[in-house]
Every structure is written in structure tokens, then in C-alpha cells.
Motif scaffolding. Sequence first.
Motif, PDB file in Angstrom:
ATOM      1  N   HIS A   1       0.871  -1.374  -0.037  1.00  0.00           N
ATOM      2  CA  HIS A   1       0.046   0.033  -0.080  1.00  0.00           C
ATOM      3  C   HIS A   1       0.686   1.290   0.097  1.00  0.00           C
ATOM      4  CE1 HIS A   1      -2.417   3.181   1.987  1.00  0.00           C
ATOM      5  NE2 HIS A   1      -3.152   2.745   1.037  1.00  0.00           N
ATOM      6  N   ARG A   2       1.995   1.038   0.664  1.00  0.00           N
ATOM      7  CA  ARG A   2       2.676   2.487   0.933  1.00  0.00           C
ATOM      8  C   ARG A   2       3.464   2.761  -0.482  1.00  0.00           C
ATOM      9  NH1 ARG A   2       4.964   5.686   4.873  1.00  0.00           N
ATOM     10  NH2 ARG A   2       3.776   4.605   6.480  1.00  0.00           N
ATOM     11  N   ALA A   3       3.937   1.413  -1.084  1.00  0.00           N
ATOM     12  CA  ALA A   3       4.477   1.729  -2.433  1.00  0.00           C
ATOM     13  C   ALA A   3       3.652   2.081  -3.688  1.00  0.00           C
ATOM     14  CB  ALA A   3       5.204   0.375  -2.460  1.00  0.00           C
ATOM     15  N   GLY A   4       2.384   2.090  -3.339  1.00  0.00           N
ATOM     16  CA  GLY A   4       1.272   2.608  -4.198  1.00  0.00           C
ATOM     17  C   GLY A   4       1.028   1.275  -5.246  1.00  0.00           C
ATOM     18  N   ILE A   5       1.328   0.119  -4.894  1.00  0.00           N
ATOM     19  CA  ILE A   5       1.102  -0.947  -5.857  1.00  0.00           C
ATOM     20  C   ILE A   5      -0.545  -1.661  -5.594  1.00  0.00           C
ATOM     21  CG2 ILE A   5       1.589  -3.591  -5.998  1.00  0.00           C
ATOM     22  CD1 ILE A   5       4.405  -3.007  -5.351  1.00  0.00           C
ATOM     23  N   VAL A   6      -0.940  -1.399  -4.530  1.00  0.00           N
ATOM     24  CA  VAL A   6      -2.373  -1.791  -4.024  1.00  0.00           C
ATOM     25  C   VAL A   6      -2.815  -0.583  -3.346  1.00  0.00           C
ATOM     26  CG1 VAL A   6      -2.051  -4.119  -4.221  1.00  0.00           C
ATOM     27  CG2 VAL A   6      -1.900  -3.187  -2.332  1.00  0.00           C
TER      28      VAL A   6
ATOM     29  N   GLU B   1      -7.986  -7.429   8.268  1.00  0.00           N
ATOM     30  CA  GLU B   1      -9.012  -6.355   8.582  1.00  0.00           C
ATOM     31  C   GLU B   1      -8.344  -5.100   9.422  1.00  0.00           C
ATOM     32  OE1 GLU B   1     -11.996  -5.907   7.253  1.00  0.00           O
ATOM     33  OE2 GLU B   1     -12.254  -7.906   6.304  1.00  0.00           O
ATOM     34  N   GLY B   2      -7.426  -5.665  10.161  1.00  0.00           N
ATOM     35  CA  GLY B   2      -6.698  -4.611  10.911  1.00  0.00           C
ATOM     36  C   GLY B   2      -5.547  -3.878   9.859  1.00  0.00           C
ATOM     37  N   SER B   3      -5.134  -4.309   8.729  1.00  0.00           N
ATOM     38  CA  SER B   3      -4.349  -3.901   7.732  1.00  0.00           C
ATOM     39  C   SER B   3      -5.222  -2.641   7.059  1.00  0.00           C
ATOM     40  CB  SER B   3      -3.716  -4.954   6.883  1.00  0.00           C
ATOM     41  OG  SER B   3      -2.944  -5.812   7.581  1.00  0.00           O
ATOM     42  N   LEU B   4      -6.396  -3.285   6.701  1.00  0.00           N
ATOM     43  CA  LEU B   4      -7.219  -2.071   6.029  1.00  0.00           C
ATOM     44  C   LEU B   4      -7.624  -0.902   7.157  1.00  0.00           C
ATOM     45  CD1 LEU B   4     -10.119  -4.523   4.229  1.00  0.00           C
ATOM     46  CD2 LEU B   4      -7.888  -3.535   3.302  1.00  0.00           C
ATOM     47  N   LEU B   5      -7.962  -1.359   8.372  1.00  0.00           N
ATOM     48  CA  LEU B   5      -8.100  -0.206   9.179  1.00  0.00           C
ATOM     49  C   LEU B   5      -6.739   0.986   9.147  1.00  0.00           C
ATOM     50  CD1 LEU B   5      -9.813   1.320  11.502  1.00  0.00           C
ATOM     51  CD2 LEU B   5      -9.083  -0.362  13.059  1.00  0.00           C
ATOM     52  N   ILE B   6      -5.791   0.169   9.405  1.00  0.00           N
ATOM     53  CA  ILE B   6      -4.524   1.130   9.538  1.00  0.00           C
ATOM     54  C   ILE B   6      -4.202   1.889   8.062  1.00  0.00           C
ATOM     55  CG2 ILE B   6      -1.914   1.068   9.580  1.00  0.00           C
ATOM     56  CD1 ILE B   6      -2.080  -1.487  11.234  1.00  0.00           C
ATOM     57  N   MET B   7      -4.751   1.231   7.076  1.00  0.00           N
ATOM     58  CA  MET B   7      -4.507   1.924   5.865  1.00  0.00           C
ATOM     59  C   MET B   7      -5.378   3.069   5.683  1.00  0.00           C
ATOM     60  SD  MET B   7      -4.537  -1.193   3.095  1.00  0.00           S
ATOM     61  CE  MET B   7      -3.100  -2.542   3.096  1.00  0.00           C
ATOM     62  N   ARG B   8      -6.834   3.115   6.181  1.00  0.00           N
ATOM     63  CA  ARG B   8      -7.642   4.224   6.262  1.00  0.00           C
ATOM     64  C   ARG B   8      -7.315   5.296   7.100  1.00  0.00           C
ATOM     65  NH1 ARG B   8     -13.824   2.690   7.395  1.00  0.00           N
ATOM     66  NH2 ARG B   8     -13.384   1.985   5.550  1.00  0.00           N
ATOM     67  N   ILE B   9      -6.749   4.803   8.523  1.00  0.00           N
ATOM     68  CA  ILE B   9      -6.195   5.863   9.142  1.00  0.00           C
ATOM     69  C   ILE B   9      -5.136   6.813   8.646  1.00  0.00           C
ATOM     70  CG2 ILE B   9      -5.141   6.380  11.424  1.00  0.00           C
ATOM     71  CD1 ILE B   9      -6.669   3.914  12.582  1.00  0.00           C
TER      72      ILE B   9
END
Length: 281
Positions: free
Chosen positions: A190-195, A238-246
Motif C-alpha cells: 500500500h505504501r509503495a502504491g502497488i495496491v 481487517e486490521g491492515s485495512l483499518l491502518i490504511m484508512r487511518i
Amino acid sequence: MAFGINDIDETQAPLLDHLVELRARLVRCVLALLLAFGVCLYFADPILGFLIQPLKGAFADGQGQLIFTKLYEVFFVELKVALFAGFCVSFPFIANQLWAFVAPGLYANEKKAFLPFLLATPLLFISGAALAYYVVMPTAFTWFLGFEGAVGGLEIEALPTANEYLGLVMQFILAFGICFLLPVLLLLLHRAGIVSREQLAGARRYIIVGVIALAAIVTPPDPGSQLILAVPLLLLFEGSLLIMRITERKNKSKETADESGGDQDGAGDDAGDLPAIDAEA
């Protein structure tokens, strides 16, 4: 553009320096692994005794044993135990050497971005290994030993070999430890912008199927251990998705604050120009 011989030599010099440094750090890693292996080999019996505890607890009191069918089997089991434990002990030093080689080529903000992942990786791996050792293995071994009994007038008794048991324990620990690194992988992508978070959320149903299939492959064929692995993996997803949203909300708030600050600066500049225009008029 043509390059001269001197230019080629100048470009080769940094590469050779990096290769020399890489070789030196790899030698240090190998020496650290050999040293940890030697120490763990000396304590191979206590380490093997620690790994045996889940099986010992699954047997009834005073029952159960590990056998070996080849004269050299236990010797190689202790070598495997020492190598496995030695790698776990020396891993922090090995990771430090690899980071020391890579870090000089990163910017300060890149180092700051990678630091949480470096800290989370060993913690998540240890969490997965602990779950496997303290929860999954005792549950799975108790379920396996439930098949002992009499069938057709003959007794069926569990007599696991030392080599097979060690292989099963290593499979459990590595499978759970590596699978628990799923958040690190997703957040890095996610940080690399791949997904993006939207892509992962949209593919949730396929990820659930993939997690269940992965749990069925890397664990023994009992439903209990598969569920114990699949449920934490889904929670970590699901925790990873939450961290991405934050993280995305923080980035948007920062961008909004920067834009607001830029607009105020521009308005201040325009206001400062007005008196000059009036004076000229």
C-alpha cells in the motif's frame, strides 16, 4: 554521449566498494549463525525438551514416547534443532547487518517509513510462533492422539519418530510465524502504491477464500488448527485495512493543511501588494 575509460573506472569503483561491504557483512552473518549454532548444539537436549512439551501434554500422564528407527536419526535431529534455534537467535544480528547495508542508500523519510515495519516483523513472527506452540500444537496433538484405540481387535498406538515430530513442529512454527507477517506485506504494498485499500476491500471475498485455502495447505489436515490460523489471519487483514484508512485520513488532513497554509500565504502577499498599487495611483 560517449564515456571515457576514466568515467567507466569511476562508475565501477562505487560498485566494487558496495560488493566488498556486502561480502564483509555476509561473512559476519555467517559467523554469527555458526556461533549461535555451536552454542545451541551444546544445549540441543534442553531445546528439544522444550519443543517436546506440547506432545508430552497431549499424552496421558506417564504415557507417550518418541522413537527413532535409524541409529543416526537423533543425531541429525539435534543438528536440525541447533540450526533452527541458532538461526532464531542470530536473526536480530543478521537483520541488523542487512539494514546497515541498505540504510545508507535511503532518504531520511524512507528510513522513517520503514522503521515501523522493521519493528513489527519480529513481533508478528513471534506472536504467530507463540500461537502455534501454546495453542495450536497442543490442540492438534490431542486431536491426533484421539485416534488411538482398538480397531478390529488390534490396538492402534501412536509412536511418533523424533525426526517426524521435529519436522511437524518446525512446520507449525514457520507457517504461523510467516503467515502473521501478512499485515507487513499488505502495508508495504500500500505504501509503495502497488495496491490500494479500495482494491483490497473489493477483493475481500477472494482473500477470505485464499486465507482458508492457505490455512488448509500449511497446517495439518485437522479443522481445529486450520480455523486457529484462518481466523487470526482474517483479523490481521481487517486490521491492515483499518491502518490504511487511518493513514489515508492523516495524509489527506496534512495535504489540506498545507494547501490552506499556501492559500493564506498567497492572500497575504496580495494584500501586501495593494498599498503599493494605491501609492502609485
